[in-house]
Write a protein that holds these residues in place. Sequence first.
Motif, PDB file in Angstrom:
ATOM      1  N   ASN A 153     -11.390 -32.745 -13.176  1.00  0.00           N
ATOM      2  CA  ASN A 153     -12.702 -33.265 -13.582  1.00  0.00           C
ATOM      3  C   ASN A 153     -13.445 -33.845 -12.384  1.00  0.00           C
ATOM      4  O   ASN A 153     -14.666 -33.675 -12.243  1.00  0.00           O
ATOM      5  N   TYR A 154     -12.713 -34.516 -11.510  1.00  0.00           N
ATOM      6  CA  TYR A 154     -13.339 -35.101 -10.328  1.00  0.00           C
ATOM      7  C   TYR A 154     -13.814 -34.006  -9.371  1.00  0.00           C
ATOM      8  O   TYR A 154     -14.930 -34.081  -8.835  1.00  0.00           O
ATOM      9  N   HIS A 157     -16.946 -32.425 -10.604  1.00  0.00           N
ATOM     10  CA  HIS A 157     -18.090 -33.296 -10.315  1.00  0.00           C
ATOM     11  C   HIS A 157     -18.567 -33.108  -8.870  1.00  0.00           C
ATOM     12  O   HIS A 157     -19.781 -33.028  -8.611  1.00  0.00           O
ATOM     13  N   GLU A 160     -20.325 -29.587  -8.653  1.00  0.00           N
ATOM     14  CA  GLU A 160     -21.623 -29.542  -9.332  1.00  0.00           C
ATOM     15  C   GLU A 160     -22.695 -30.308  -8.565  1.00  0.00           C
ATOM     16  O   GLU A 160     -23.876 -29.961  -8.615  1.00  0.00           O
ATOM     17  N   ASN A 161     -22.280 -31.346  -7.853  1.00  0.00           N
ATOM     18  CA  ASN A 161     -23.244 -32.152  -7.112  1.00  0.00           C
ATOM     19  C   ASN A 161     -23.274 -31.814  -5.626  1.00  0.00           C
ATOM     20  O   ASN A 161     -23.890 -32.539  -4.831  1.00  0.00           O
TER      21      ASN A 161
END
Length: 498
Positions: A153-154, A157, A160-161
Amino acid sequence: MLWLYVILVLYIFYTFTKQKYNYWIKFGVKGPSPLPFVGNFGKVMLQKESVNQCVKDIYKQYSEEKIVGIYRGFQPILLIRDPELIKQILIKDFNFFQDRGISTSRSRISENLFSAEGEKWRILRQKLTPVFTSKRLKDMIPLIENCIENYLNYVEHLVENNIEHELRLLASKYTLQAIVSCAFGLNIDTYSDTQNEFTIMAKRVFSPTTIVKFITILDMIIPGIRRIIKSSNDISDFFLNLVRKVIEERKNKPMLRKDFMDLMIELKEQGNISGKNQYTGTAEIQIDDNLIAAQALVFYAAGFETSSATMSFMLYELALNQNIQDKVYQEIHKITEKYNNKLTYESIKELTYLEMVFEETLRKHSVAGILFRKCKTNYSLPGTKVILQKGTPVIISVSGLQQDPNYFPNPEIFNPDNFLPENKNKRPQYTHMPFGDGPRNCIGMRFAIVQSMMGIAAFLRKFKVIPSTKTRTKLRYDPKAITLTSLDGIWLKIVKRS
């Protein structure tokens, strides 16, 4: 008159130095010429070269020799190059070379499994081995899976960024969370809370202060001096408080987790624990909070640092070798399909090509790089004229062996085929020992393999790594680091698979 004293002092120093540095010459053992005070470790003491690199260079320099004589300060050390002699030291005559002979600063938690000697080591090893049985590892899988979910999940993130991240630091967030969960039963957030006490302590352990570095260098010149110097209490206090906190929380509760702390609590309740040895008879040690904290420190440090390093080096090599990465991904996809698209303890065992990639990473990037042993009594080295005196250190260059073209053709090339069964069978034993070998090999080896393999497999199912503008085609290693560390970090671009 003063000049006579100067000449006398210089003569005494010359005579002393010549006598000390003639130790290996009298046995006919070849080796590089030492320098006064520093021996063959001058660059190490100046922090221009790591111990690993220094010893590996000497290994390469004396490619025709089975043994090489070197000096740490004035202390003679024997470098073993020959696989048969390595087998003799690590396996056949283990009782003569049971101890590592690594001096540590005095502290309340210095008696750990890594540095313990004699019967204390034997008893600790015997009692702690059950933590790493197959059943215990299977019980830890749900905990590791939860850590992997947080890890993925990290990473998602970050992708995506469009946030760049150094890979070793990224992997350490996962491995730190995993070892804290599996060993101590604690849930920590290593992703949003960058100032959590476990992360801070990791920096303390692996980024020693100037004083600690000075003591380490001084110990090379005067072996054993570190033992009489008291170390900082910060690390000791942290692990003592951690142990006492966990023990208090689990007090009068059933031992459901069966993890490291459950086992240590069980041993503590026994009071004194004993072990029997055919040579020395029965011995006893007392399990108290200090001893438990000492073992906790070792499991904590070894459980996340070496694994995160290996994972980052593996991803680095896969980014530079896209064909190998594609083959790994196809295998992961094929095997997980058999297990309802899940990574399980059983499925990991079937990822044979990923295991070859893992082994090749450990070969090319040996995180520790050196095995240390100390001769317990006078010992005649088989097939030579050498008689090792009691207390003489013996070292084995794991990095040298694993990058020796006699055993691994074109050792600078990343080639998982080195670990095909037919190629492994061609090599002598004891030429690939990333976790050591013999009775004193790494006790957490299986945990490290499962943790790393599951983490990498889960990562590669979801993401792909490719070189970025900051990726170096040839890594430079930090000469001041305790373990093998890229001086510039490991920077790659992470892409989400479609």
